[in-house]
Motif scaffolding. Structure first.
Motif, PDB file in Angstrom:
ATOM      1  N   ASP A 585       0.830  -1.218   0.000  1.00 16.00           N
ATOM      2  CA  ASP A 585       0.000   0.000   0.000  1.00 16.00           C
ATOM      3  C   ASP A 585       0.855   1.254   0.000  1.00 16.00           C
ATOM      4  N   LYS A 586       1.966   1.226   0.743  1.00 10.30           N
ATOM      5  CA  LYS A 586       2.862   2.391   0.813  1.00 10.30           C
ATOM      6  C   LYS A 586       3.488   2.655  -0.555  1.00 10.30           C
ATOM      7  N   ILE A 587       3.880   1.583  -1.248  1.00 10.60           N
ATOM      8  CA  ILE A 587       4.436   1.741  -2.599  1.00 10.60           C
ATOM      9  C   ILE A 587       3.386   2.352  -3.530  1.00 10.60           C
ATOM     10  N   LYS A 588       2.158   1.851  -3.437  1.00 10.83           N
ATOM     11  CA  LYS A 588       1.079   2.392  -4.281  1.00 10.83           C
ATOM     12  C   LYS A 588       0.843   3.871  -3.980  1.00 10.83           C
ATOM     13  N   GLU A 589       0.915   4.219  -2.685  1.00 20.35           N
ATOM     14  CA  GLU A 589       0.705   5.614  -2.278  1.00 20.35           C
ATOM     15  C   GLU A 589       1.779   6.523  -2.867  1.00 20.35           C
ATOM     16  N   ILE A 590       3.031   6.071  -2.827  1.00 20.80           N
ATOM     17  CA  ILE A 590       4.138   6.854  -3.393  1.00 20.80           C
ATOM     18  C   ILE A 590       3.938   7.029  -4.902  1.00 20.80           C
ATOM     19  N   ILE A 604       9.837 -12.609   2.150  1.00 25.67           N
ATOM     20  CA  ILE A 604       8.515 -12.885   1.597  1.00 25.67           C
ATOM     21  C   ILE A 604       7.610 -11.680   1.817  1.00 25.67           C
ATOM     22  N   ASN A 605       7.787 -11.046   2.982  1.00 30.66           N
ATOM     23  CA  ASN A 605       6.952  -9.889   3.296  1.00 30.66           C
ATOM     24  C   ASN A 605       7.171  -8.739   2.317  1.00 30.66           C
ATOM     25  N   ASP A 606       8.293  -8.764   1.594  1.00 31.65           N
ATOM     26  CA  ASP A 606       8.579  -7.703   0.628  1.00 31.65           C
ATOM     27  C   ASP A 606       7.992  -8.004  -0.751  1.00 31.65           C
ATOM     28  N   ALA A 607       7.567  -9.258  -0.983  1.00 33.54           N
ATOM     29  CA  ALA A 607       7.159  -9.671  -2.329  1.00 33.54           C
ATOM     30  C   ALA A 607       6.047  -8.808  -2.925  1.00 33.54           C
ATOM     31  N   PRO A 608       4.949  -8.531  -2.196  1.00 32.74           N
ATOM     32  CA  PRO A 608       3.909  -7.682  -2.799  1.00 32.74           C
ATOM     33  C   PRO A 608       4.415  -6.283  -3.139  1.00 32.74           C
ATOM     34  N   ALA A 609       5.261  -5.715  -2.266  1.00 33.08           N
ATOM     35  CA  ALA A 609       5.804  -4.377  -2.522  1.00 33.08           C
ATOM     36  C   ALA A 609       6.739  -4.406  -3.726  1.00 33.08           C
ATOM     37  N   LEU A 610       7.552  -5.460  -3.839  1.00 42.23           N
ATOM     38  CA  LEU A 610       8.462  -5.597  -4.986  1.00 42.23           C
ATOM     39  C   LEU A 610       7.666  -5.656  -6.283  1.00 42.23           C
TER      40      LEU A 610
END
Length: 710
Positions: A585-590, A604-610
């Motif tokens: 969500d933070k990546i989408k916001e940026i 693994i927790n980074d996968a959606p952001a990546l």
């Protein structure tokens, strides 16, 4: 590249008092940085997240491999057939000054050219049909137009129409275009296996406890909500659940970004795929399969991959314009030559010449050769490109978001401060602490022992060793009654210490332990996740390039702020205690703010952001999931390589533009001459001369791609 190993040994030795010792590092007592450890990490919207698509990804990968093999086979067969086509072509014979004819030689030439046209040219003919159906002409349309015109006109010539055949041009064009597409497809083969990698994290079997207390092995797929399952030391948690018996520390670093193993006891939540420490746990299954935490991460990754923009290649855009230019130039040429009185066959030959040479061979190689070179260069430097489009767009990045644990930091504890008392030296305090801590395998214990080894401090074998339940360790070292305890123990037993110093260390999110010998405080040792030296340089260079560094972490605010200060990352660009879906969500916001952003992570927790970022960068020491989700993988886990990615992206783009101009230069010169613009002054481009210009253009493009460097 390997997965991160679990933070805790999967003990071959008896657990003895180690399990209790782990409690001496319970973070509730250390510095108040605990709150986050007991967060429920299941707060992703409980939607129906199926595993559809797993097979699809695998199928896509096989299709891609099949297409590469198909282009390779078509290229080699067409290349072999091109040799006799060149030898039998009158125009090539005239140009090279030899003659090779025999009865029926022109029909043999026609037969060979027909095979090359239909077999070698088939991908371009079908591609032309697809592009025209989509009303988006591009490279396939341009190539298809050229080979259809060359084949059709040349076939008419063979069967009596007045003119020269272009079978040699047809064959060489198909060969070079097949080669270009084969090189490009092989270079950018990046079918994502991220979903399969996520599923692999889950164990295949679980220890199900029956109603009568018997333990039996069952497939994880057969687990149901409410089942009781035994998890032995070192095993993976088979599904999301709640602890109903036992206590242990759980390594969730690959799932949540939490750098410290999290202590779990009765009623605490466990995430499927996390790794159990030294204690045995019995859990009640809460969520299975599609409802589980990993399945929800799968869904986030899948959605992001499906919505990632597909930027059209530069060469396709150039080809689209060339297609319109070629049609216009061909039509104008035909009209003008007819209008000034030339017979139809002469006007048609001139028109065909324009249409055939309008598809420059160099254009088909301009981008693929640069791609192949930059891919090889990147691999030599430990940068593995998986998504070429995103990599090329890296030159436009305005911000880079870093995960903390394992990316900016080592994910390992190291001693940062030693505060001494009672005239003791740092060496004295560290020697006593490390001698006793050497008996434990806790990450904090390993950090203390590692620091002692780095300082070449001799360790002393303890005479005895035991844990103080929930508080720490005690033993006899060098004749001294030694205790290594948490701040809670010191407070409980009224041990005096410098509270200002402690508060300062605790406010930085550091873990603090107390070293007490013969009931006297010898000192405090503070530990924190160690920052990589390369991270400092990387952040500095990015700022010099005008790129804003940011940090996202599942770790607590104090730890994140301390790391940020060490790296000179602005406080308002540090986002702590962030759950995996919140990272995305933070990546989408940026991105919504109009900022082109990259994400660098390893868990693994980074996968959606990546997957959501304009450029996903996985640190190679991280999980297979992160690597399969990312656009670029850093094989050496070096944050400075992020800078190298941007530099290589910029250099690659410059080379592509240069090559496209060289390829277009051929057209800029050849098209007007072929159309007869200078015919009034006696200059008319002969097709053979056009072939020479084409060859020179191709050679220049190939050489220019070869000299790409960073």
């Amino acid at each position: 590249m390997q997965k991160k190993e679990p933070s805790l040994k999967q003990h071959e030795e008896p657990p003895s008092s180690h399990t209790e010792h782990e409690e001496h590092h319970n973070h509730e007592d250390h510095n108040g940085s605990t709150g986050h450890h007991h967060k429920n990490h299941h707060h992703v919207a409980p939607e129906d997240h199926g595993h559809e698509g797993h097979g699809g990804h695998d199928h896509h990968g096989h299709d891609h491999e099949h297409m590469i093999d198909d282009f390779k086979k078509r290229f080699y067969i067409s290349l072999v057939l091109t040799i006799p086509i060149l030898l039998l072509s009158p125009m090539i014979q005239m140009f090279l000054g030899f003659e090779l004819t025999f009865p029926g030689s022109m029909y043999v030439l026609f037969a060979l050219a027909t095979i090359v046209f239909f077999y070698g040219g088939w991908p371009f003919l079908t591609g032309l049909a697809d592009e025209l159906r989509q009303k988006s002409p591009g490279m396939m349309t341009l190539i298809g137009l050229a080979i259809i015109v060359a084949y059709g006109y040349s076939s008419l010539v063979i069967f009596g129409f007045q003119g020269k055949n272009f079978f040699w041009e047809l064959a060489t064009l198909i060969d070079i275009m097949l080669l270009g597409h084969w090189i490009e497809m092989r270079s950018v083969m990046n079918a994502s296996n991220s979903l399969e990698e996520l599923v692999k994290l889950m164990p295949k079997e679980a220890h199900l406890i029956s109603e009568n207390g018997d333990v039996m092995e069952v497939p994880v797929s057969e687990l149901n909500e409410g089942d009781h399952v035994l998890i032995k030391p070192g095993e993976k948690v088979p599904a999301d659940g709640t602890v109903i018996k036992g206590n242990s520390s759980i390594d969730e670093s690959m799932l949540t970004g939490e750098s410290i193993p999290v202590d779990k006891q009765k009623e605490d939540e466990l995430i499927g795929g996390s790794i159990n420490g030294e204690g045995s746990l019995t859990i009640s299954i809460k969520k299975t399969g599609e409802e589980g935490y990993l399945s929800q991460v799968v869904n986030l990754v899948k959605e992001a991959q499906e919505t990632k923009s597909k930027t059209q290649a530069l060469s396709d855009r150039a080809a689209k314009w060339l297609f319109y230019v070629a049609l216009s130039a061909g039509a104008i040429t035909l009209v003008i030559w007819l209008s000034i009185g030339y017979p139809f066959d002469s006007a048609l030959e001139r028109t065909v010449t324009v249409l055939v040479i309008s598809c420059p061979h160099a254009l088909g190689l301009a981008v693929p050769l640069v791609v192949a070179k930059s891919t090889a260069l990147s691999a030599q430097n430990g940068l593995l490109i998986r998504n070429r489009t995103s990599f090329e767009e890296a030159r436009k990045l305005e911000a880079i978001v870093f995960d903390k644990t394992g990316t900016l930091t080592k994910g390992e504890f190291g001693v940062t401060d030693i505060i001494t008392q009672n005239n003791k030296s740092e060496t004295d305090v560290l020697q006593l602490a490390a001698s006793l801590e050497a008996q434990s395998e806790h990450p904090i214990a390993r950090g203390i022992v590692q620091t002692a080894n780095e300082r070449e401090i001799r360790l002393i074998e303890p005479d005895d060793f035991e844990s103080i339940t929930g508080k720490g360790l005690q033993g006899r070292v060098d004749g001294k009654e030694l205790k290594i305890v948490s701040p809670g123990y010191a407070t409980e037993y009224n041990i005096q210490y410098d509270e200002n110093q402690y508060d300062k260390l605790a406010s930085d999110g550091k873990t603090v332990i107390f070293v007490i010998a013969d009931d006297q405080l010898h000192g405090m040792i503070a530990l924190a996740d160690q920052i990589k030296e390369t991270s400092v340089n990387a952040i500095k260079k990015l700022k010099e390039m005008g790129i804003q560094p940011m940090m996202l972490t599942g770790d607590n605010r104090q730890v994140a702020s301390w790391v940020g200060r060490q790296l000179d990352i602005d406080e308002d660009e540090i986002f702590a205690e962030v759950l995996p879906h919140e990272k995305a969500d933070k990546i989408k916001e940026i991105k919504r703010q109009g900022t082109r952003v990259a994400m660098t992570g390893d868990g693994i927790n980074d996968a959606p952001a990546l997957a959501n970022a304009d450029l996903g960068i996985a640190v190679g020491a991280g999980t297979d999931v992160a690597m399969e989700t990312a656009d670029v993988v850093l094989a050496k886990s070096n944050s400075e390589d992020v800078v190298a990615i941007i530099n290589l992206s910029q250099a690659t783009y410059r080379k592509m533009i240069q090559n496209l101009w060289w390829a277009a230069g051929y057209n800029i010169i050849a098209l007007p001459l072929a159309a007869g613009v200078l015919y009034p002054i006696g200059i008319l481009l002969d097709p053979a001369v056009g072939a020479v210009l084409m060859s020179l253009s191709t050679i220049v493009v190939a050489f220019n791609a070869r000299i790409l460097k960073v």
